[in-house]
Design a protein around this motif. Structure first.
Motif, mmCIF file in Angstrom:
data_model
loop_
_atom_site.group_PDB
_atom_site.id
_atom_site.type_symbol
_atom_site.label_atom_id
_atom_site.label_comp_id
_atom_site.label_asym_id
_atom_site.label_seq_id
_atom_site.Cartn_x
_atom_site.Cartn_y
_atom_site.Cartn_z
ATOM 1 N N UNK A 173 0.822 -1.211 0.000
ATOM 2 C CA UNK A 173 0.000 0.000 0.000
ATOM 3 C C UNK A 173 0.863 1.270 0.000
ATOM 4 N N UNK A 174 0.468 2.253 -0.812
ATOM 5 C CA UNK A 174 1.144 3.553 -0.801
ATOM 6 C C UNK A 174 0.115 4.553 -0.293
ATOM 7 N N UNK A 175 0.092 4.738 1.013
ATOM 8 C CA UNK A 175 -0.933 5.565 1.638
ATOM 9 C C UNK A 175 -0.316 6.817 2.241
ATOM 10 N N UNK A 176 -1.122 7.889 2.259
ATOM 11 C CA UNK A 176 -0.640 9.137 2.822
ATOM 12 C C UNK A 176 -0.982 9.155 4.311
ATOM 13 N N UNK A 177 -0.054 8.673 5.127
ATOM 14 C CA UNK A 177 -0.297 8.597 6.567
ATOM 15 C C UNK A 177 0.838 9.304 7.304
ATOM 16 N N UNK A 178 0.692 9.456 8.611
ATOM 17 C CA UNK A 178 1.720 10.188 9.363
ATOM 18 C C UNK A 178 3.036 9.422 9.442
ATOM 19 N N UNK A 179 2.969 8.119 9.530
ATOM 20 C CA UNK A 179 4.204 7.331 9.617
ATOM 21 C C UNK A 179 4.138 6.178 8.617
ATOM 22 N N UNK A 180 4.831 6.368 7.503
ATOM 23 C CA UNK A 180 4.831 5.344 6.447
ATOM 24 C C UNK A 180 6.026 4.439 6.667
ATOM 25 N N UNK A 181 5.769 3.342 7.352
ATOM 26 C CA UNK A 181 6.872 2.479 7.806
ATOM 27 C C UNK A 181 6.732 1.066 7.243
ATOM 28 N N UNK A 182 6.306 0.981 5.974
ATOM 29 C CA UNK A 182 6.046 -0.362 5.424
ATOM 30 C C UNK A 182 6.966 -0.778 4.282
ATOM 31 N N UNK A 183 7.816 0.108 3.757
ATOM 32 C CA UNK A 183 8.636 -0.337 2.618
ATOM 33 C C UNK A 183 10.132 -0.042 2.791
ATOM 34 N N UNK A 184 10.564 0.203 4.021
ATOM 35 C CA UNK A 184 12.005 0.302 4.326
ATOM 36 C C UNK A 184 12.750 1.407 3.591
#
Ligand code: PLP
Length: 349
Positions: free
Chosen positions: A19-30
Motif C-alpha cells: 500500500x502507498x498511503x498518505x499517513x503520518x508514519x509510512x513504515x512499510x517499505x524500508x
C-alpha cells in the motif's frame, strides 16, 4: 472474438503491491525517512539542466560504473548498473535462470527473488529456514541438491533482519557451481558483506541498491559486482540504453554526496535499536536486526494489529501469512517511531 490469453498461470499471480498511503508514519517499505539534503537537490537540478536529452544516454552507464567500482574497490568490468536492484536481479534471471533451469531461495525472504525467477520461467525451489533463520552447512547441502543454476542469499535478510555468515556464501560458492546471488540491499545498516568473495569466486555476485541507505528509492538505481564474464552476460540481456540519462545523473550526484547520505544511516540504526529495546516491554517479541527494520510478533491476529495501527496513522507491513503473528516496521524518524510505539501500546492494551 475470443480474448487473448496470457501465459498459463499468469492470472493466478497477484501483481507485487504494498500500500502507498498518505499517513503520518509510512513504515512499510524500508525507505529512508529523511528527504535528501538541499545541496544534493541543487547539484542534481544543475546536472539535469545540462543533460543532452535529445541523445540516447551512455549505453552502459560507464561513468557511474567507474565511480561505483572506485568507491567499492572493484574492477569496472565487474561492475554493473540498472534501474533498481530489482532490475539487476531480473537481468540475472534472464541470463542465468529461465526454462528448465533451477533457482533456490531460502524462505522467509524477499518475495521478488522467487517472483523474478518465475517471471523468467525458471523452476523455483524453496527451502524453509527455522528461526533464527541462519544459514548453515546443512542448508547449503539442501540448496545444492539437484544442481541448481542460481541460489539466492539475502543478507541482511528481508523481512527477518538477520545477516547471513559470509563463510556460508563462500561454502555455497565453493561446493556448488550455481551462481550465488547475494542481495545486500541493507548492508550499509549491518552484517558483513560478501564483496570480498567476488575476486576469488567467479560465481558470486553481490547486488546492492541506492534505494535504502542512499535515500534514493524514487530514482531507481541498483548495481552489482561480480566476475566480468557475468557482467558480459548481463549486457547480452539488458535493453539498449536501459539506464536513462536522468538516472545516471542522479547516481553520479548521489556518489558525490555519499558521505552525507550515509551519515543518516546512524540515525536510522539508532531508531531501529530503540524499537528493539522498547518492544519486549510491550509484551511483543522483537527479532534482532542488522537492517533498517524490525520484525516483531504479537499474540494477536496480524490483520487486526495492522489495521489498528493504520487507524492511528502508522503503516507497517503484515507478514502474518508467511510467519504467524509477525509484522515488520521500518526504522523511521524519532517522531515516527514515537508514534509507532505509542500506537502499538494502545493497540495491544
Ligand atoms: C528494498 C529491497 C531491494 C531494493 O530494490 P530496488 O529495486 O533497488 O529498489 C532489493 N532487495 C531487497 C531484499 C529489498 O528489501
Amino acid at each position: 472474438m475470443s480474448p487473448a490469453l496470457p501465459r498459463p498461470g499468469l492470472r493466478e499471480v497477484e501483481p507485487y503491491a504494498a500500500p502507498q498511503l498518505d499517513v503520518r508514519a509510512r513504515l512499510n517499505t524500508n525507505e529512508c525517512p529523511y528527504p535528501l539534503p538541499e545541496a544534493f537537490r541543487e547539484d542534481l537540478a544543475a546536472a539535469v539542466r545540462l543533460l543532452p536529452l535529445n541523445r540516447y544516454p551512455e549505453r552502459d552507464a560507464d561513468e557511474v560504473r567507474e565511480r561505483l567500482a572506485e568507491v567499492n574497490g572493484q574492477r569496472v568490468e565487474g561492475t554493473w548498473v540498472a534501474n533498481g536492484s530489482n532490475e539487476v536481479i531480473q537481468q540475472l534471471m534472464l541470463a542465468y535462470a529461465g526454462p528448465g533451469r533451477r533457482v533456490v531461495v531460502f524462505d522467509p525472504t524477499y518475495g521478488l527473488h522467487a517472483r523474478l525467477a518465475w517471471v523468467a520461467s525458471s523452476d523455483v525451489a524453496h527451502i524453509a529456514l527455522e528461526q533464527p533463520w541462519r544459514l548453515g552447512s546443512e542448508q547449503v547441502t539442501s540448496a545444492l541438491e539437484d544442481d541448481p543454476d542460481v541460489v539466492f542469499v539475502c543478507s541482511p535478510n528481508n523481512p527477518t533482519g538477520n545477516a547471513q555468515p559470509v563463510e556460508i556464501v563462500a561454502e555455497l560458492a565453493t561446493r556448488g557451481e550455481a551462481l550465488v546471488v547475494v542481495d545486500e540491499a541493507y548492508i550499509e545498516f549491518g552484517g558483513q558483506s560478501a564483496l570480498g568473495l567476488v575476486a576469488d569466486h567467479p560465481n558470486v555476485i553481490v547486488v546492492r541498491t541506492f534505494s535504502k541507505a542512499f535515500a534514493l528509492a524514487g530514482a531507481r538505481i541498483g548495481y552489482c559486482f561480480g566476475a566480468p564474464e557475468v557482467i558480459e552476460d548481463l549486457r547480452r540481456v539488458r535493453l539498449p540504453y536501459h539506464v536513462s540519462a536522468l538516472t545516471q545523473a542522479a547516481g553520479l550526484v548521489a556518489l558525490d554526496h555519499m558521505t552525507d547520505a550515509l551519515a543518516i544511516v546512524d540515525a536510522v540504526r539508532s531508531e531501529r535499536d530503540r524499537v528493539l529495546e522498547a518492544l519486549p516491554g510491550l509484551g511483543v517479541e522483537a527479532f534482532a536486526s542488522d537492517a533498517n527494520f524490525v520484525l516483531f510478533r504479537t499474540p494477536h491476529p496480524t490483520e487486526r494489529v495492522w489495521q489498528d495501527l493504520l487507524d492511528r496513522g502508522v503503516l507497517v507491513r503484515d507478514f502474518g501469512r508467511v510467519m504467524p503473528g509477525c509484522l515488520r516496521v521500518t526504522a523511521g524518524t524519532p517522531e515516527e517511531i514515537d508514534l509507532f510505539l505509542s500506537a502499538l501500546e494502545e493497540v495491544l492494551r
